[in-house]
Enzyme design. Structure first.
Site, PDB file in Angstrom:
ATOM      1  N   SER A  84     -28.681   1.477 -35.687  1.00 54.38           N
ATOM      2  CA  SER A  84     -28.529   0.289 -36.529  1.00 54.38           C
ATOM      3  C   SER A  84     -28.104  -0.898 -35.662  1.00 54.38           C
ATOM      4  CB  SER A  84     -27.458   0.516 -37.592  1.00 54.38           C
ATOM      5  OG  SER A  84     -27.860   1.540 -38.457  1.00 54.38           O
ATOM      6  N   GLU A 137     -23.755  -4.376 -34.887  1.00 55.14           N
ATOM      7  CA  GLU A 137     -23.106  -3.099 -34.614  1.00 55.14           C
ATOM      8  C   GLU A 137     -23.333  -2.729 -33.144  1.00 55.14           C
ATOM      9  OE1 GLU A 137     -23.987   1.329 -34.846  1.00 55.14           O
ATOM     10  OE2 GLU A 137     -23.960   0.690 -36.932  1.00 55.14           O
ATOM     11  N   ARG A 178     -17.297   1.814 -38.074  1.00 54.59           N
ATOM     12  CA  ARG A 178     -17.868   1.424 -36.775  1.00 54.59           C
ATOM     13  C   ARG A 178     -16.901   0.647 -35.873  1.00 54.59           C
ATOM     14  NH1 ARG A 178     -20.838   4.563 -39.056  1.00 54.59           N
ATOM     15  NH2 ARG A 178     -23.108   4.435 -39.130  1.00 54.59           N
TER      16      ARG A 178
HETATM   17  N1  EPU Z   1     -33.210  -0.330 -47.230  1.00 56.64           N
HETATM   18  C1  EPU Z   1     -34.180  -1.241 -47.523  1.00 56.64           C
HETATM   19  N2  EPU Z   1     -35.049  -1.602 -46.524  1.00 56.64           N
HETATM   20  C2  EPU Z   1     -34.962  -1.106 -45.274  1.00 56.64           C
HETATM   21  C3  EPU Z   1     -33.947  -0.183 -44.993  1.00 56.64           C
HETATM   22  C4  EPU Z   1     -33.082   0.192 -45.996  1.00 56.64           C
HETATM   23  O1  EPU Z   1     -34.305  -1.717 -48.644  1.00 56.64           O
HETATM   24  O2  EPU Z   1     -35.748  -1.487 -44.428  1.00 56.64           O
HETATM   25  C5  EPU Z   1     -32.295   0.104 -48.309  1.00 56.64           C
HETATM   26  C6  EPU Z   1     -32.495   1.580 -48.614  1.00 56.64           C
HETATM   27  O3  EPU Z   1     -33.522   1.761 -49.554  1.00 56.64           O
HETATM   28  C7  EPU Z   1     -31.148   1.990 -49.139  1.00 56.64           C
HETATM   29  C8  EPU Z   1     -30.181   1.098 -48.390  1.00 56.64           C
HETATM   30  O4  EPU Z   1     -30.958   0.018 -47.880  1.00 56.64           O
HETATM   31  O5  EPU Z   1     -31.038   1.704 -50.510  1.00 56.64           O
HETATM   32  C9  EPU Z   1     -29.435   1.830 -47.271  1.00 56.64           C
HETATM   33  O6  EPU Z   1     -30.372   2.283 -46.309  1.00 56.64           O
HETATM   34  P1  EPU Z   1     -30.203   3.660 -45.509  1.00 56.64           P
HETATM   35  O7  EPU Z   1     -29.940   4.750 -46.491  1.00 56.64           O
HETATM   36  O8  EPU Z   1     -31.370   3.775 -44.609  1.00 56.64           O
HETATM   37  O9  EPU Z   1     -28.885   3.535 -44.714  1.00 56.64           O
HETATM   38  P2  EPU Z   1     -28.296   2.346 -43.867  1.00 56.64           P
HETATM   39  O10 EPU Z   1     -27.129   1.829 -44.628  1.00 56.64           O
HETATM   40  O11 EPU Z   1     -29.331   1.379 -43.455  1.00 56.64           O
HETATM   41  C10 EPU Z   1     -26.581   3.835 -42.562  1.00 56.64           C
HETATM   42  C11 EPU Z   1     -26.062   3.838 -41.143  1.00 56.64           C
HETATM   43  C12 EPU Z   1     -26.981   4.646 -40.257  1.00 56.64           C
HETATM   44  C13 EPU Z   1     -27.160   6.044 -40.794  1.00 56.64           C
HETATM   45  C14 EPU Z   1     -27.719   5.921 -42.219  1.00 56.64           C
HETATM   46  C15 EPU Z   1     -27.949   7.258 -42.872  1.00 56.64           C
HETATM   47  C16 EPU Z   1     -24.978   1.679 -40.791  1.00 56.64           C
HETATM   48  C17 EPU Z   1     -25.103   0.329 -40.198  1.00 56.64           C
HETATM   49  N3  EPU Z   1     -26.027   2.486 -40.642  1.00 56.64           N
HETATM   50  O12 EPU Z   1     -27.802   3.110 -42.559  1.00 56.64           O
HETATM   51  O13 EPU Z   1     -26.353   4.736 -38.989  1.00 56.64           O
HETATM   52  O14 EPU Z   1     -28.033   6.801 -39.988  1.00 56.64           O
HETATM   53  O15 EPU Z   1     -26.792   5.165 -43.025  1.00 56.64           O
HETATM   54  O16 EPU Z   1     -26.768   7.749 -43.330  1.00 56.64           O
HETATM   55  O17 EPU Z   1     -23.940   2.000 -41.373  1.00 56.64           O
HETATM   56  C18 EPU Z   1     -26.220   3.803 -36.814  1.00 56.64           C
HETATM   57  O18 EPU Z   1     -25.059   3.572 -37.089  1.00 56.64           O
HETATM   58  O19 EPU Z   1     -26.728   3.502 -35.707  1.00 56.64           O
HETATM   59  C19 EPU Z   1     -27.064   4.411 -37.833  1.00 56.64           C
HETATM   60  C20 EPU Z   1     -28.347   4.609 -37.648  1.00 56.64           C
END
Ligand code: EPU
Length: 305
Positions: free
Chosen positions: A227, A297, A174
């Site tokens: 995010s 972010e 990012r």
């Molecule tokens: N989780 C929780 N509670 C929540 C949300 C997530 O416990 O409310 C846990 C999930 O269960 C999982 C982990 O956190 O074990 C990661 O969550 P998720 O797979 O939803 O991915 P993320 O790391 O929150 C990232 C990117 C997103 C992208 C998703 C899908 C970042 C900051 N975000 O989210 O990117 O869509 O992976 O690949 O790196 C963006 O950059 O705007 C964005 C939406």
């Protein structure tokens, strides 16, 4: 001394199709923010370069706007010129694809699948434009643009049109040299990616599955900025926010999503100040509970002071 001299204002007002006091909220996925003092929508790279050169020569502040999917614009709007980049051309040459900075990543994902190219399916989960994706090495499902990027054409004030390798751009999770480095203020004109030949139908099926998955885990039909926080190394911002009991936390009409803790939703009429207060509250609480320092972010731009 203010940059708003008579001659600067005359120059600005001489730009073709210039608008003044243009509302920006509807040009962001958050639906939040005040107006642009001056606003211009340009597609031709030469025209964009000329406008930026002009601003630099006159110390007029400018902001480049793509699809506005990762921005929190201040309620008092943006000083100077907001330039919306709308060049949306694309060119496919074998497995190399060059796309204009104003093309949406999701649209490009469909275009390349229809051309039987694979390796760009992740872009179906990236809400912004190609230019915005380069700016912050956007990604989804563990994949990032830098994995397929081979070259970027751009423009640096005072140095004209440039070609940057991914190394020049210092792409990282990012971030890039455009977002926080020596190329800040430079403009992305187009990006070239190298993909693989494959079955377009399989690519479309994968994208449909990924979109369904995203629909179940992210509030994608709401007004939001994607995010809000970067994931801290080895952890997840969404998990931390949830563990801190902050899902559903509210400031005005800005609410931490019940579906995903790393999303803030504008329920309708939220102000940038509401969102900022909520961000600060979440950061403080996560720090207090777990000692983790979240970093935003989403980029906060405009007149905050
Ligand atoms: N989780 C929780 N509670 C929540 C949300 C997530 O416990 O409310 C846990 C999930 O269960 C999982 C982990 O956190 O074990 C990661 O969550 P998720 O797979 O939803 O991915 P993320 O790391 O929150 C990232 C990117 C997103 C992208 C998703 C899908 C970042 C900051 N975000 O989210 O990117 O869509 O992976 O690949 O790196 C963006 O950059 O705007 C964005 C939406």
């Amino acid at each position: 001394m203010s940059w708003r001299t008579r001659s600067n204002l005359t120059w600005l007002r001489g730009l073709p199709a210039l608008k003044e006091g243009e509302p920006l909220a509807s040009r962001t996925s958050f639906g939040i923010g005040g107006p642009a003092e001056f606003f211009l929508e340009l597609g031709r790279p030469e025209s964009i370069a000329k406008a930026i050169e002009g601003c630099c020569a006159r110390t007029i502040p400018y902001l480049l706007l793509g699809a506005g999917t990762n921005l929190l614009i201040a309620d008092r709007g943006v000083e100077g010129l907001v330039l919306r980049v709308v060049n949306r051309d694309h060119h496919i040459d074998g497995t190399r694809v060059r796309a204009g900075a104003g093309l949406k990543m999701m649209r490009l994902a469909r275009i390349v699948a229809d051309a039987n190219l694979r390796g760009f399916e992740f872009a179906i989960g990236v809400p912004g434009t190609v230019g915005g994706a380069v700016y912050q090495d956007a990604g989804c499902w563990g994949r990032e643009l830098r994995e397929v990027l081979v070259e970027v054409e751009g423009f640096t004030p005072g140095r004209g049109l440039q070609r940057w390798s991914p190394g020049d751009l210092r792409l990282g999770y990012r971030t890039s040299a455009l977002r926080e480095g020596p190329l800040h203020g430079s403009l992305v004109v187009s990006a070239t990616v190298r993909l693989e030949r494959g079955d377009g139908e399989e690519a479309r099926q994968l994208m449909a599955r990924l979109t369904r998955e995203r629909n179940e885990t992210q509030p994608i039909k709401t007004k939001n900025c994607g995010s809000v926080f970067k994931n801290p190394a080895g952890d997840s911002a969404g998990r931390l926010v949830q563990a801190a009991g902050l899902k559903g936390a509210r400031e005005g009409a800005a609410v931490v999503s019940e579906l995903h803790g790393n999303f803030i939703v504008n329920e309708g009429g939220a102000t940038a100040a509401d969102v900022k207060r909520l961000i600060e509250r979440v950061m403080a609480e996560v720090k207090r509970r777990f000692g983790a320092q979240l970093e935003t972010e989403v980029e906060m731009v405009g007149r905050w002071k």
